[in-house]
Design an enzyme around this catalytic site. Structure first.
Site, PDB file in Angstrom:
ATOM      1  N   ASN A 102     -49.275  14.732  -6.073  1.00 51.92           N
ATOM      2  CA  ASN A 102     -49.520  14.808  -7.514  1.00 51.92           C
ATOM      3  C   ASN A 102     -49.358  13.445  -8.155  1.00 51.92           C
ATOM      4  O   ASN A 102     -48.573  12.621  -7.672  1.00 51.92           O
ATOM      5  CB  ASN A 102     -48.508  15.749  -8.194  1.00 51.92           C
ATOM      6  CG  ASN A 102     -48.611  17.181  -7.750  1.00 51.92           C
ATOM      7  OD1 ASN A 102     -49.692  17.686  -7.498  1.00 51.92           O
ATOM      8  ND2 ASN A 102     -47.468  17.840  -7.652  1.00 51.92           N
ATOM      9  N   MET A 103     -50.057  13.227  -9.233  1.00 47.88           N
ATOM     10  CA  MET A 103     -49.748  12.071 -10.064  1.00 47.88           C
ATOM     11  C   MET A 103     -48.743  12.537 -11.114  1.00 47.88           C
ATOM     12  O   MET A 103     -48.996  13.486 -11.863  1.00 47.88           O
ATOM     13  CB  MET A 103     -51.005  11.503 -10.738  1.00 47.88           C
ATOM     14  CG  MET A 103     -50.741  10.187 -11.439  1.00 47.88           C
ATOM     15  SD  MET A 103     -50.164   8.872 -10.328  1.00 47.88           S
ATOM     16  CE  MET A 103     -51.693   8.395  -9.513  1.00 47.88           C
ATOM     17  N   ASN A 152     -32.048  23.597  -3.205  1.00 45.57           N
ATOM     18  CA  ASN A 152     -30.912  23.242  -4.042  1.00 45.57           C
ATOM     19  C   ASN A 152     -30.189  24.529  -4.414  1.00 45.57           C
ATOM     20  O   ASN A 152     -30.613  25.634  -4.055  1.00 45.57           O
ATOM     21  CB  ASN A 152     -31.341  22.426  -5.263  1.00 45.57           C
ATOM     22  CG  ASN A 152     -32.239  23.189  -6.224  1.00 45.57           C
ATOM     23  OD1 ASN A 152     -32.172  24.418  -6.353  1.00 45.57           O
ATOM     24  ND2 ASN A 152     -33.110  22.471  -6.922  1.00 45.57           N
ATOM     25  N   THR A 205     -28.201  21.907  -1.343  1.00 45.75           N
ATOM     26  CA  THR A 205     -27.811  20.699  -2.062  1.00 45.75           C
ATOM     27  C   THR A 205     -27.193  21.079  -3.410  1.00 45.75           C
ATOM     28  O   THR A 205     -27.683  21.975  -4.098  1.00 45.75           O
ATOM     29  CB  THR A 205     -29.000  19.748  -2.269  1.00 45.75           C
ATOM     30  OG1 THR A 205     -30.010  20.405  -3.057  1.00 45.75           O
ATOM     31  CG2 THR A 205     -29.611  19.360  -0.923  1.00 45.75           C
ATOM     32  N   LEU A 206     -26.126  20.364  -3.770  1.00 49.69           N
ATOM     33  CA  LEU A 206     -25.343  20.698  -4.956  1.00 49.69           C
ATOM     34  C   LEU A 206     -25.298  19.564  -5.976  1.00 49.69           C
ATOM     35  O   LEU A 206     -24.419  19.538  -6.830  1.00 49.69           O
ATOM     36  CB  LEU A 206     -23.910  21.046  -4.547  1.00 49.69           C
ATOM     37  CG  LEU A 206     -23.735  22.095  -3.445  1.00 49.69           C
ATOM     38  CD1 LEU A 206     -22.262  22.214  -3.055  1.00 49.69           C
ATOM     39  CD2 LEU A 206     -24.300  23.436  -3.890  1.00 49.69           C
ATOM     40  N   ASP A 254     -32.246   8.955 -13.023  1.00 48.55           N
ATOM     41  CA  ASP A 254     -33.397   9.858 -12.950  1.00 48.55           C
ATOM     42  C   ASP A 254     -33.296  10.633 -11.638  1.00 48.55           C
ATOM     43  O   ASP A 254     -33.373  10.057 -10.557  1.00 48.55           O
ATOM     44  CB  ASP A 254     -34.706   9.052 -13.002  1.00 48.55           C
ATOM     45  CG  ASP A 254     -35.949   9.921 -13.017  1.00 48.55           C
ATOM     46  OD1 ASP A 254     -35.826  11.154 -12.853  1.00 48.55           O
ATOM     47  OD2 ASP A 254     -37.054   9.368 -13.160  1.00 48.55           O
ATOM     48  N   ALA A 279     -36.684  12.748  -7.960  1.00 50.64           N
ATOM     49  CA  ALA A 279     -37.056  12.809  -6.544  1.00 50.64           C
ATOM     50  C   ALA A 279     -35.871  12.912  -5.602  1.00 50.64           C
ATOM     51  O   ALA A 279     -36.023  12.737  -4.397  1.00 50.64           O
ATOM     52  CB  ALA A 279     -37.870  11.568  -6.187  1.00 50.64           C
ATOM     53  N   ALA A 280     -34.699  13.242  -6.130  1.00 52.70           N
ATOM     54  CA  ALA A 280     -33.511  13.256  -5.281  1.00 52.70           C
ATOM     55  C   ALA A 280     -33.637  14.252  -4.133  1.00 52.70           C
ATOM     56  O   ALA A 280     -33.307  13.947  -2.983  1.00 52.70           O
ATOM     57  CB  ALA A 280     -32.277  13.571  -6.121  1.00 52.70           C
ATOM     58  N   GLY A 281     -34.113  15.455  -4.425  1.00 54.22           N
ATOM     59  CA  GLY A 281     -34.239  16.466  -3.382  1.00 54.22           C
ATOM     60  C   GLY A 281     -35.246  16.098  -2.321  1.00 54.22           C
ATOM     61  O   GLY A 281     -35.020  16.328  -1.118  1.00 54.22           O
ATOM     62  N   ASP A 282     -36.358  15.510  -2.731  1.00 58.20           N
ATOM     63  CA  ASP A 282     -37.374  15.095  -1.765  1.00 58.20           C
ATOM     64  C   ASP A 282     -36.899  13.915  -0.931  1.00 58.20           C
ATOM     65  O   ASP A 282     -37.182  13.835   0.273  1.00 58.20           O
ATOM     66  CB  ASP A 282     -38.673  14.740  -2.488  1.00 58.20           C
ATOM     67  CG  ASP A 282     -39.302  15.932  -3.176  1.00 58.20           C
ATOM     68  OD1 ASP A 282     -39.135  17.053  -2.672  1.00 58.20           O
ATOM     69  OD2 ASP A 282     -39.957  15.748  -4.210  1.00 58.20           O
ATOM     70  N   SER A 332     -38.616   5.390  -6.541  1.00 57.05           N
ATOM     71  CA  SER A 332     -37.148   5.326  -6.493  1.00 57.05           C
ATOM     72  C   SER A 332     -36.595   5.399  -5.085  1.00 57.05           C
ATOM     73  O   SER A 332     -35.397   5.203  -4.882  1.00 57.05           O
ATOM     74  CB  SER A 332     -36.558   6.484  -7.312  1.00 57.05           C
ATOM     75  OG  SER A 332     -36.726   7.722  -6.626  1.00 57.05           O
TER      76      SER A 332
END
Length: 298
Positions: A9-10, A182, A212-213, A239, A242-245, A284
């Site tokens: 996706n953009m 998550n 994930t917590l 931000d 994108a942490a989970g990815d 990131s």
């Protein structure tokens, strides 16, 4: 090698002090257009973390398509399996609040017409050490990809990020080796609000699970009785988009390199901690030397 069958996706990202309420108009402080999508994000995260990665998916024949392909290629991802379809590419409208919390609206575009592995996709998946899947493609397509390793008698480990959270068909769960939700997705999938209870319920469905917590770390469990709670690396989040990815991509890298669960969780947690200190999704994600340097200092 890691293969990723998923969305591109953009991301159309607005940064604001506080997200607007229904009917409210506010002024944002910044707008950015950033390549993203859960599939592409995980592919870039895995490539930057040190793996050879092949991305399998679709973009549209619009202005966003070439940019999405270029972002993957720039990260070192093999894009031979990224096909072009008629119509718009997928987009995600993201509002990021000060402090890092975000809300996202995904419009599938080209992702929505993917029906399953095509061309040489199945061959690429079968050669992989791991297959990363998410749920931004049609469910039938995800199921078809997940079933490739066992049909091909491949050792590819199937790792599923169940986002966005929707009911998972039995044929998908039967093909998954590791699920990585998550805590909110885990609760939605199991009906258990407590993450530890949700973890146990997930292990009734798949052999291994990681929940994930966020700032509280991650939980891991497997059917052989192993249980782990890895603390998060303390950082100031800018931000969290994108942490989970980032976590999923790095986790796949560590596992394909033979890391034990504790080491793999630490590696993935370090990658996620670095990502939340920067704005954007794919922009990131840390490189391998950054992850290794952070781990050396812990």
């Amino acid at each position: 090698m890691i293969s990723v069958f998923g969305s591109a996706n953009m991301d159309l990202v607005a940064y604001v002090a506080q997200a607007p309420k229904p009917g409210e108009t506010i002024t944002g402080r910044e707008f950015r257009t950033i390549p993203g999508g859960k599939g592409a994000n995980q592919a870039i995260a895995a490539a930057r973390a040190g793996a050879d990665v092949a991305f399998l998916g679709a973009v549209g024949d619009d202005a966003f398509g070439p940019g999405l392909r270029a972002a993957l290629a720039e990260a070192g991802v093999d894009t031979a399996g990224l096909r072009v379809v008629s119509g718009p590419s997928g987009v995600a409208h993201i509002v990021v609040q000060d402090g890092g919390d975000n809300s996202i609206i995904v419009v599938p575009g080209a992702n929505g017409v993917v029906t399953g592995p095509a061309g040489r996709d199945a061959e690429v998946i079968a050669r992989s050490g791991a297959l990363l899947l998410q749920l931004e493609l049609p469910m039938d397509a995800v199921v078809a990809a997940a079933q490739v390793p066992r049909a091909a008698m491949s050792r590819a480990e199937v790792i599923l990020t169940p986002a966005p959270a929707v009911p998972l068909p039995a044929e998908l769960l039967e093909a998954v080796d590791l699920i990585v939700p998550n805590e909110h997705e885990a609760a939605a999938l199991t009906g258990r609000d407590d993450p530890r209870d949700a973890l146990e319920a997930l292990l009734d469905l798949v052999p291994e699970a990681v929940v994930t917590l966020g700032a509280r770390g991650v939980l891991y469990g497997s059917r052989d009785g192993a249980r782990l709670h890895e603390a998060a690396v303390p950082v100031r989040a800018v931000d969290t988009t994108a942490a989970g990815d980032t976590f999923a991509g790095a986790l796949a890298v560590a596992r394909t390199e033979g890391a034990d669960p504790a080491r793999a969780l630490r590696f993935a947690s370090a990658a996620a901690a670095l990502s939340v200190q920067r704005e954007g999704a794919s922009t990131s994600m840390p490189h391998r030397h950054e992850i290794d340097r952070l781990l050396e200092g812990l």
